[in-house]
Scaffold this motif. Structure first.
Motif, PDB file in Angstrom:
ATOM      1  N   HIS A  52       0.826  -1.200   0.000  1.00  0.00           N
ATOM      2  CA  HIS A  52       0.000   0.000   0.000  1.00  0.00           C
ATOM      3  C   HIS A  52       0.862   1.252   0.000  1.00  0.00           C
ATOM      4  CE1 HIS A  52      -2.655  -3.142   1.597  1.00  0.00           C
ATOM      5  NE2 HIS A  52      -3.546  -2.522   0.843  1.00  0.00           N
ATOM      6  N   HIS A  53       0.287   2.314  -0.495  1.00  0.00           N
ATOM      7  CA  HIS A  53       0.976   3.601  -0.507  1.00  0.00           C
ATOM      8  C   HIS A  53       0.937   4.184   0.904  1.00  0.00           C
ATOM      9  CE1 HIS A  53       2.591   7.031  -2.665  1.00  0.00           C
ATOM     10  NE2 HIS A  53       1.877   7.803  -1.872  1.00  0.00           N
ATOM     11  N   THR A  83      -2.213   3.787   3.322  1.00  0.00           N
ATOM     12  CA  THR A  83      -3.466   4.292   2.754  1.00  0.00           C
ATOM     13  C   THR A  83      -4.170   3.157   2.017  1.00  0.00           C
ATOM     14  OG1 THR A  83      -2.522   4.916   0.616  1.00  0.00           O
ATOM     15  CG2 THR A  83      -2.400   6.564   2.405  1.00  0.00           C
ATOM     16  N   GLN A  84      -5.339   3.462   1.507  1.00  0.00           N
ATOM     17  CA  GLN A  84      -6.092   2.470   0.747  1.00  0.00           C
ATOM     18  C   GLN A  84      -5.622   2.363  -0.695  1.00  0.00           C
ATOM     19  OE1 GLN A  84     -10.230   3.429   1.370  1.00  0.00           O
ATOM     20  NE2 GLN A  84     -10.156   2.778   3.503  1.00  0.00           N
ATOM     21  N   CYS A  85      -4.715   3.231  -1.100  1.00  0.00           N
ATOM     22  CA  CYS A  85      -4.169   3.190  -2.460  1.00  0.00           C
ATOM     23  C   CYS A  85      -3.036   2.162  -2.552  1.00  0.00           C
ATOM     24  CB  CYS A  85      -3.642   4.561  -2.858  1.00  0.00           C
ATOM     25  SG  CYS A  85      -4.936   5.801  -3.066  1.00  0.00           S
ATOM     26  N   THR A  89       1.112   4.706  -6.347  1.00  0.00           N
ATOM     27  CA  THR A  89       0.096   5.690  -6.711  1.00  0.00           C
ATOM     28  C   THR A  89       0.756   7.062  -6.848  1.00  0.00           C
ATOM     29  OG1 THR A  89      -1.610   4.450  -5.536  1.00  0.00           O
ATOM     30  CG2 THR A  89      -2.084   6.766  -6.006  1.00  0.00           C
ATOM     31  N   ALA A  92      -0.462  11.088  -4.651  1.00  0.00           N
ATOM     32  CA  ALA A  92      -1.390  10.652  -3.614  1.00  0.00           C
ATOM     33  C   ALA A  92      -1.409  11.656  -2.462  1.00  0.00           C
ATOM     34  CB  ALA A  92      -0.988   9.282  -3.084  1.00  0.00           C
ATOM     35  N   THR A  94      -4.246  12.546   1.228  1.00  0.00           N
ATOM     36  CA  THR A  94      -5.301  11.923   2.032  1.00  0.00           C
ATOM     37  C   THR A  94      -6.697  12.167   1.459  1.00  0.00           C
ATOM     38  OG1 THR A  94      -5.296  13.830   3.516  1.00  0.00           O
ATOM     39  CG2 THR A  94      -3.990  11.906   4.177  1.00  0.00           C
ATOM     40  N   THR A  96      -7.323  11.701  -1.843  1.00  0.00           N
ATOM     41  CA  THR A  96      -7.467  10.654  -2.854  1.00  0.00           C
ATOM     42  C   THR A  96      -7.175   9.263  -2.298  1.00  0.00           C
ATOM     43  OG1 THR A  96      -5.195  11.010  -3.592  1.00  0.00           O
ATOM     44  CG2 THR A  96      -6.915  12.181  -4.791  1.00  0.00           C
ATOM     45  N   CYS A  97      -6.394   9.193  -1.221  1.00  0.00           N
ATOM     46  CA  CYS A  97      -6.016   7.916  -0.625  1.00  0.00           C
ATOM     47  C   CYS A  97      -6.251   7.987   0.888  1.00  0.00           C
ATOM     48  CB  CYS A  97      -4.540   7.609  -0.886  1.00  0.00           C
ATOM     49  SG  CYS A  97      -4.111   7.397  -2.617  1.00  0.00           S
TER      50      CYS A  97
END
Length: 164
Positions: A52-53, A83-85, A89, A92, A94, A96-97
């Motif tokens: 994850h990123h 993050t969820q990305c 990514t 990025a 917070t 967007t991710c």
């Protein structure tokens, strides 16, 4: 088990507030500290085992020594959070991710020399990032010893003795 609507809304508000606070705390860092965080993020996000990123979460300890002639020595201990990305990514943040709360924080300690605001290649910047649960007191001591031994400025106080 059902979550009540007021609790769910409170929880979601806390998640968004935490993400906004983390992004805000990064934007409030002086540029010389941001450059160090970006260096650590490059190292962590490029690591093969990371899925994850990661983004900056919060500062734990900061110190710097103004050595004169536009030279500054910086120590920064901070947390990175997954993050969820996916890793890799681009651009990025917070918004967007969103941060994940099911992964451990990464505790980073970095020290480096800047000249005219840019990180110098010598002495080589020290970047040490470890999943927080695995970080031991011995590791923390080794980090501090390494930063203090980098030979920044003979006769000046150690980098970790100056708290800003």
């Amino acid at each position: 088990m059902k979550m009540s609507l007021p609790f769910a809304l409170l929880f979601l508000a806390g998640v968004f507030l935490t993400s906004a606070e983390a992004q805000s705390s990064f934007s409030k860092l002086p540029d010389s500290y941001k450059k160090g965080v970006e260096l650590a993020l490059q190292n962590v996000n490029a690591h093969g085992g990371v899925q994850h990123h990661f983004l900056f979460f919060k500062s734990i300890q900061k110190s710097q020594i103004e050595a004169g002639f536009d030279v500054t020595y910086i120590y920064h201990n901070f947390y990175l959070k997954a993050t969820q990305c996916q890793r890799g990514t681009e651009n990025a943040d917070t918004t967007t991710c969103a941060f994940r709360n099911d992964r451990p924080l990464i505790d980073c300690a970095i020290c480096y020399k800047t000249y005219a605001g840019a990180i110098e290649a010598e002495p080589k910047p020290y970047v040490n990032c470890v999943h927080k649960p695995a970080l031991t007191e011995v590791m923390q001591k080794e980090r501090m010893d390494h930063c203090n031994k980098m030979g920044y400025s003979s006769g000046s106080p150690t980098l970790l003795a100056v708290i800003s």
